[in-house]
Design a protein around this motif. Structure first.
Motif, PDB file in Angstrom:
ATOM      1  N   SER A  75      -3.379   1.612  -3.341  1.00 50.72           N
ATOM      2  CA  SER A  75      -2.257   0.666  -4.046  1.00 50.72           C
ATOM      3  C   SER A  75      -2.311   0.720  -5.445  1.00 50.72           C
ATOM      4  O   SER A  75      -3.459   0.740  -6.122  1.00 50.72           O
ATOM      5  CB  SER A  75      -2.287  -0.692  -3.403  1.00 50.72           C
ATOM      6  OG  SER A  75      -1.374  -1.813  -4.005  1.00 50.72           O
ATOM      7  N   VAL A  79       0.869  -1.125  -0.020  1.00 55.76           N
ATOM      8  CA  VAL A  79       0.005   0.058  -0.093  1.00 55.76           C
ATOM      9  C   VAL A  79       0.734   1.190   0.012  1.00 55.76           C
ATOM     10  O   VAL A  79       1.858   1.397   0.595  1.00 55.76           O
ATOM     11  CB  VAL A  79      -0.932   0.107   0.988  1.00 55.76           C
ATOM     12  CG1 VAL A  79      -1.828  -1.375   1.131  1.00 55.76           C
ATOM     13  CG2 VAL A  79      -0.231   0.258   2.546  1.00 55.76           C
ATOM     14  N   SER A  80       0.242   2.310  -0.819  1.00 53.26           N
ATOM     15  CA  SER A  80       1.112   3.421  -0.810  1.00 53.26           C
ATOM     16  C   SER A  80       0.989   4.460   0.332  1.00 53.26           C
ATOM     17  O   SER A  80       1.714   5.082   0.706  1.00 53.26           O
ATOM     18  CB  SER A  80       0.888   4.244  -2.265  1.00 53.26           C
ATOM     19  OG  SER A  80      -0.368   4.328  -2.373  1.00 53.26           O
TER      20      SER A  80
END
Length: 417
Positions: free
Chosen positions: A113, A93-94
């Motif tokens: 993500s 995940v960002s």
């Protein structure tokens, strides 16, 4: 940029009553992403599971699965509602975002993500924009009676000419440039904020005849939801009932269920169509909904075989054998949810006021043990819901467990709309 996503409210067994729109502030770095075939293949076909008018397809994620997803024209990015997939398929995940939706209540959080690859049939996509809810607020699996992990929408529909063959429960898809005549009546559509819209005409005594703009949402199990007309609440017909339309991202949503006397899409005309009227302050007053009057759901679309051609701004409709089936609301007043373990267990989540079930003394949290003296566990959830909206005057016999006691309840179905 801002990405608008349309998410259905599945909780409290009102999936067909309302489509929610949430706003997620997501920066999508690769706008050209789409599904593709490998080699010389240019088309594919596969069966789908249809439950409550919804299309459930097997999706592989990061080379694992398959996982059941709802195929939904009303959503933009891939939406994963079960956060356990983050670990099980190794999603990176960002960042975390906050999502505010319809209803009253607090925001919820989701992960973003661009690290997810997906496969549907023989088609593939790399790095599909994905939102993963931190907690499963929709309860899709309890509602549909089968494990569901999320929703797939825009990135699939924009990649192919997609046919939803409801008559045979088949999904067919091909490259837009693969040729071949498309069968059916062409309905112009507009693609805006990753979702398709079209105009329909409806008629009712409260407002006469009106041409309205509708989100085309095959992931909403209802027929239509009417939210606003001329920047005001949509007039609710006198012959309607108050209803809990579900629990949105930001809390409960109330409203009414009624009918429109006539509906026309293209040359196709329908009468006495069920319509939901969500409370204006909870839904239509939201700024994100000002580009539409409501949404057109799968209880309409499933009466056709439907082809979407986003590249040509087109939807094609052909009547199927379900076109003339009546629009029926639940006649019992019972809303169910399923606890699906080794044995199916059905519990009552809500009783509609003034309904046959309430008058018979059925209560929230009662567990249904038998239906017509047949074990409830032998029924699919869809079968029970279809029974409860089958024939006015039909006698329903339930044995229920309440506080470790068995109680017999008998009532007759009654059409209240």
């Amino acid at each position: 940029m801002k990405l608008l996503m349309s998410i259905i409210n599945f909780r409290k067994l009102r999936i067909y009553q309302l489509v929610l729109i949430i706003q997620v502030c997501v920066v999508i770095t690769a706008q050209g992403q789409q599904f593709y075939f490998k080699g010389d293949r240019n088309k594919d076909a596969m069966p789908f599971l249809q439950v409550k008018n919804l299309i459930i397809i097997p999706l592989y994620l990061n080379n694992k699965g398959p996982y059941n997803f709802i195929l939904d024209t009303g959503v933009g990015p891939l939406i994963i509602t079960d956060p356990s997939l983050i670990d099980s398929i190794g999603i990176k995940v960002s960042r975390t975002i906050k999502i505010s939706g319809l209803g009253s209540g607090n925001e919820i959080e989701a992960y973003i993500s661009n690290d997810v690859s997906a496969q549907l049939g023989k088609s593939y996509i790399d790095n599909i924009p994905t939102a993963i809810l931190k907690r499963d607020i929709f309860g899709l699996s309890n509602y549909l009676g089968t494990k569901v992990y999320g929703l797939l929408g825009y990135y699939f529909f924009k990649s192919f000419v997609v046919e939803l063959r409801y008559s045979t429960k088949r999904l067919l898809f091909k490259h837009p440039n693969s040729g071949g005549k498309i069968k059916g009546e062409r309905i112009p559509i507009e693609i805006s904020s990753y979702k398709p819209y079209t105009n329909i005409t409806i008629e009712n005594p409260e407002y006469g005849k009106a041409e309205i703009k509708m989100l085309i949402d095959n992931g909403a199990s209802h027929a239509i939801s009417l939210e606003r007309l001329n920047e005001k609440p949509f007039p609710v017909p006198a012959a309607s009932i108050k209803a809990n339309l579900g629990v949105g991202m930001s809390g409960p949503i109330d409203g009414n269920i009624g009918r429109v006397s006539a509906l026309k899409i293209g040359s196709f005309a329908m009468k006495n169509v069920l319509a939901s009227y969500p409370k204006y302050d909870d839904v239509a007053a939201k700024v994100l909904l000002k580009d539409r009057n409501g949404n057109l759901g799968a209880d309409i679309l499933s009466r056709f075989n439907v082809i979407f051609d986003y590249a040509d701004n087109s939807m094609y409709l052909r009547k199927n054998s379900q076109f003339k089936r009546p629009f029926e609301h639940d006649m019992s007043g019972i809303e169910l949810y399923l606890e699906d373990g080794q044995i199916r267990r059905y519990f009552i989540s809500r009783i509609e006021p003034g309904s046959p079930a309430e008058n018979a003394g059925v209560l929230v949290d009662d567990e249904i043990i038998t239906i017509h003296f047949t074990p409830a566990a032998s029924f699919k959830l869809d079968d029970i819901n279809n029974l409860f909206k089958s024939v006015e005057g039909k006698t329903i016999i339930l044995s229920i467990r309440r506080n470790d006691e068995l109680v017999l309840k008998v009532f007759k179905l009654k059409q209240r709309i």
